[in-house]
Design a protein around this motif. Structure first.
Motif, PDB file in Angstrom:
ATOM      1  N   HIS A   1      -6.893  -2.099   4.041  1.00  0.00           N
ATOM      2  CA  HIS A   1      -8.092  -2.002   3.192  1.00  0.00           C
ATOM      3  C   HIS A   1      -8.051  -2.959   2.004  1.00  0.00           C
ATOM      4  O   HIS A   1      -9.024  -3.079   1.283  1.00  0.00           O
ATOM      5  N   HIS A   2      -6.909  -3.657   1.823  1.00  0.00           N
ATOM      6  CA  HIS A   2      -6.854  -4.664   0.770  1.00  0.00           C
ATOM      7  C   HIS A   2      -7.356  -6.010   1.264  1.00  0.00           C
ATOM      8  O   HIS A   2      -7.412  -6.970   0.513  1.00  0.00           O
TER       9      HIS A   2
ATOM     10  N   HIS B   1       0.826  -1.206   0.000  1.00  0.00           N
ATOM     11  CA  HIS B   1       0.000   0.000   0.000  1.00  0.00           C
ATOM     12  C   HIS B   1       0.863   1.260   0.000  1.00  0.00           C
ATOM     13  O   HIS B   1       0.667   2.112  -0.857  1.00  0.00           O
TER      14      HIS B   1
HETATM   15 CU   LIG Z   1      -3.990   0.379  -0.740  1.00  0.00          CU
END
Ligand SMILES: [Cu+2]
Lengths: 92, 210, 543
Positions: free
Chosen positions: C302-303, C253
């Motif tokens: 959030h993945h 990220h």
């Molecule tokens: Cu991300």
């Protein structure tokens, strides 16, 4: 030179202390105590052997940044591994 | 010895830059181990009994001897640097060479320990006799992490010792500046600091001794 | 404007020694930067070719061009090449190398030899990764998720090793740039006077240094899993595959910000130069850059909303992701505010910036949408996500990269590019991009999963539009390369500062001499100070 000798002696003493404590039956306190002693030791190494005491601000900043990333990784991810349903640390 | 590189205003500024860059690199190195420590935390949470049993199985005394060896090596390199800064290259050489020898001793002890593990049938990936004879579920994960973490650390010890060996040789020839030795010493202290955490995690925290 | 340097023909960094050997052994940050730019652009076209082939396969349902296995290998190759060979190094190692010393008034980076080493590490990593991708080819996607990556029969190990080596290049460059910014600034140049591009590169370098080692370790672990079956993430042996995802996204990220922060730096520079104004708020952009650097590290989960993580963690990661969006929004607001009442000249670089603003806002807003847990459950692993991150990575990073290519083309080469072609292709890139990726939002919402080579007939019309768009994008990029290559020889010779920019990098000759500034650089006037600095011919102001 004296600073190094004192720091070194303290490190060795803490090593023996940590070993001695581990032979006692501390139960749940065992890990926190061991980690606390290790943290103090690494602190001594960083401050006296690595001269963080007199280091310029930039060096301190990046010494700190490595630490902060550990806090981020362990701190935030802990909210997953501690609180996940399947691991059973939460009351179901 | 060459003067400072042309693109720097002064030697002092070049040395400041190099030491600062070393610190940035050390932060990076520290995070190389973060994943392994993180896996340890998670899996120990999942398998507390297996991890305690695994730690109890490791040889606390050998680990402790190695800790003392490594800390002493840190003390000698710190003193060697101070000697070189104060213009005593002969004493500096002796101290840095001691560090290299201690690093060698550390590796010998570590390899002996690996030999014992192999004899006992404790291999990474839950392979070997030890696991076939009814180890606790999760002990495979513990010993895989043990091999990976101490192995990666041993590689760092080898690299650090190699660097300090070259530096010791250059001190003897009188071609090493204190500022250069400082970079090697910083790296060595980091290797030491990582072991200071590895040691309790893999040797000491096994619950009550049997 | 008084020129601060005399022009000496033939004394630029391009002149002097011209042998191949002199390039391959150079320590000059400008030559190394240029080599990075050429290498990364090459990989942009390799990755782009894969993308065109993938889109071609998706023109019709079922097998049209390649079988499912080839398709899997190709999207993996597309991802690996685009992420690690183009986007991560392109702006930082390419333009960053070229511009960073110029923008802080230094002769070079702090460690020129290390800089060259970083280039060779990059080349070595690229060779190993490409070897893996072509000999056998991994089929895991660029994310290498376990357990599949541990079990697949394809050649995943060389790709892992290649990416591992590339990571070292990234770390080495990051360390070098951080040290350069800290110790090589010209006398009197304070932190809060540095050009915004320097701030962006600085933030990027911090991420490269602190996040990449975590990826490196994870790649090694999967390699071991694959080769020796050590089961470190195997639940049967006490492992947990979700931990793999934590560690992978802890790098991957923030890696999005390795791609986007430098792009934002480019936008800050170009916006100011083409509206002839200081930024609406210099401080706001600096604060947002630092904020993105730090908060970018806190959002990785959030993945993993559908991976079985704890609900509390998922909610926290959702909220932390939105904090990053706030900083991004501050920047977008500041750039638009900078344009307001500026004397705007609508040249190709600024057109790319406008495209960036539109696409980045669109990509950012859909990002907030997928960071919302309940919505993500529907959109996860669909084309909605694919469209979202392509809006950020292509719509954001690639358009900024093209803005940078056009804006600094005279600086790097000493020639001007043909403006008409530049403007036309900027428009075509924008159109082609939207035609390609807007349908993918709709496809995702209809439930089209990512990484599938087949789909129901009812979705075909959207796929056809998307594939058509990919051709427009391909034509635009190819044409851009052609006219830029043409300009190398036949473009008008550029003046030292053809845009009349106040940026520090323009205060020396174009192309700059080997040690950048003959004498000490003139940085008394700020990098965005346009007061009383009207260009001789006057700006092409909009009505
Ligand atoms: Cu991300």
């Amino acid at each position: 030179m004296r600073t190094y000798a004192i720091t070194g002696a303290a490190l060795l003493a803490l090593t023996l202390l940590s070993y001695g404590v581990s032979r006692l039956d501390l139960g749940g306190a065992e890990m926190p105590v061991a980690m606390a002693i290790a943290t103090v030791k690494v602190g001594l190494v960083a401050v006296y052997f690595m001269h963080l005491r007199h280091a310029p601000a930039g060096e301190r900043l990046f010494a700190l940044s490595g630490l902060v990333m550990y806090v981020v990784l362990f701190g935030i991810a802990a909210t997953d591994v501690f609180l996940r349903r399947t691991t059973g640390f939460l009351p179901q | 010895m060459a003067e400072h590189a042309a693109h720097f205003e002064s030697l002092a500024r070049q040395q400041t830059a190099a030491r600062f860059a070393m610190w940035v690199f050390l932060a990076s190195e520290l995070l190389l181990f973060a994943g392994l420590f993180f896996l340890y935390m998670c899996y120990r949470l999942y398998w507390p009994a297996a991890f305690a049993s695994g730690v109890g199985h490791n040889h606390a005394l050998l680990g402790t001897v190695n800790t003392i060896v490594l800390i002493t090596a840190s003390i000698t390199v710190a003193m060697g640097l101070r000697k070189l800064q104060h213009g005593a290259p002969r004493a500096a050489f002796r101290l840095v060479a001691t560090t290299v020898l201690l690093a060698g001793l550390f590796l010998v002890v570590k390899l002996t320990e690996y030999g014992v593990h192999i004899d006992e049938g404790i291999l990474p990936g839950g392979r070997g006799r030890y696991f076939a004879e009814g180890a606790l579920p999760g002990e495979a994960a513990f010993f895989t992490l043990y091999w990976l973490t101490t192995g990666l650390h041993a590689i760092h010890v080898t690299v650090g010792a190699g660097v300090l060996l070259v530096m010791a040789w250059r001190i003897r020839r009188g071609t090493l500046r204190a500022a250069q030795l400082e970079l090697g010493a910083l790296y060595w202290h980091l290797v030491d600091a990582i072991w200071i955490f590895l040691w309790p995690l893999y040797y000491l925290t096994g619950g009550a001794p049997k | 404007m008084t020129p601060t340097t005399e022009r000496h023909a033939g004394e630029s960094y391009l002149g002097g020694e011209r042998t191949l050997r002199s390039w391959l052994t150079t320590r000059d940050h400008k030559r190394i930067g240029l080599m990075f730019l050429i290498a990364t652009s090459l990989f942009l076209f390799v990755g782009g070719l894969f993308a065109l082939l993938l889109r071609l396969e998706l023109l019709a349902p079922r097998e049209t061009l390649m079988g499912p296995m080839t398709y899997n290998r190709m999207f993996t190759a597309h991802g690996v090449v685009m992420v690690w060979l183009f986007m991560i190094p392109a702006i930082p190692s390419g333009f960053g190398n070229f511009l960073l010393p110029l923008m802080i008034g230094a002769n070079d980076v702090a460690f020129p030899r290390l800089n060259l080493a970083s280039f060779y590490i990059y080349v070595a990593g690229a060779v190993v990764a490409l070897f893996g991708l072509f000999m056998g080819g991994a089929d895991t996607g660029w994310t290498f998720y376990v357990p599949y990556s541990a079990q697949t029969a394809t050649a995943v190990v060389p790709v892992l090793i290649g990416v591992f080596i590339l990571g070292w290049s990234s770390i080495v460059t990051g360390v070098n740039f951080i040290a350069t910014v800290h110790t090589m600034r010209a006398k009197g140049l304070q932190w809060m006077q540095m050009p915004l591009f320097v701030w962006a590169i600085y933030g990027t370098s911090v991420i490269q240094v602190l996040a990449t080692p975590v990826l490196g370790l994870v790649l090694l672990l999967i390699g071991m899993e694959h080769l020796f079956d050590w089961g470190i993430f195997d639940p049967r042996r006490g492992g947990d595959p979700v931990i793999f995802q934590h560690l992978f996204w802890f790098y991957s990220h923030p890696a999005v910000y390795i791609m986007v922060l430098p792009a934002m730096g480019v936008i800050s520079e170009v916006v100011c130069a083409f509206s002839r104004k200081n930024p609406l708020s210099y401080q706001a952009i600096v604060i947002a850059t630092v904020g993105i650097t730090f908060f970018g590290f806190l959002a990785w989960g959030h993945h993993m909303f559908t991976a079985g993580m704890s609900t509390f963690a998922a909610g926290s990661f959702g909220i932390l992701s939105m904090v990053v969006a706030i900083f991004s929004a501050i920047k977008v607001f500041t750039w638009t505010g900078t344009l307001y009442q500026g004397s705007i000249s609508l040249k190709a670089p600024l057109l790319y910036v406008l495209a960036f603003l539109f696409l980045f806002v669109f990509g950012g807003m859909t990002g907030v949408a997928v960071a919302t847990m309940s919505l993500d459950v529907h959109w996860h692993d669909t084309y909605f996500v694919v469209a979202h991150f392509h809006f950020i990575m292509v719509g954001g990073t690639l358009t900024a990269f093209l803005a940078a290519v056009h804006y600094w083309f005279p600086k790097v080469t000493g020639r001007n590019y043909p403006e008409t072609w530049g403007v036309a292709m900027a428009v075509l890139v924008f159109i082609g991009f939207n035609v390609t990726f807007v349908p993918q939002f709709l496809l995702g919402n209809l439930g089209m999963p990512r990484r599938y080579y087949d789909y129901p007939e009812s979705m075909q019309w959207l796929h056809v539009i998307s594939t058509g768009g990919s051709w427009l994008l391909g034509i635009a990029l190819l044409t851009t390369v052609l006219y830029l290559a043409w300009s190398l020889r036949h473009g008008a010779v550029a003046t030292d500062n053809p845009w009349h920019s106040a940026g520090f990098e323009w205060r020396t000759a174009s192309p700059p001499p080997p040690y950048n500034f003959p004498g000490s650089p003139a940085l008394h006037r700020g990098a965005y100070d346009y007061t009383g600095q009207e260009p001789p011919e006057g700006p092409a102001a909009l009505p």
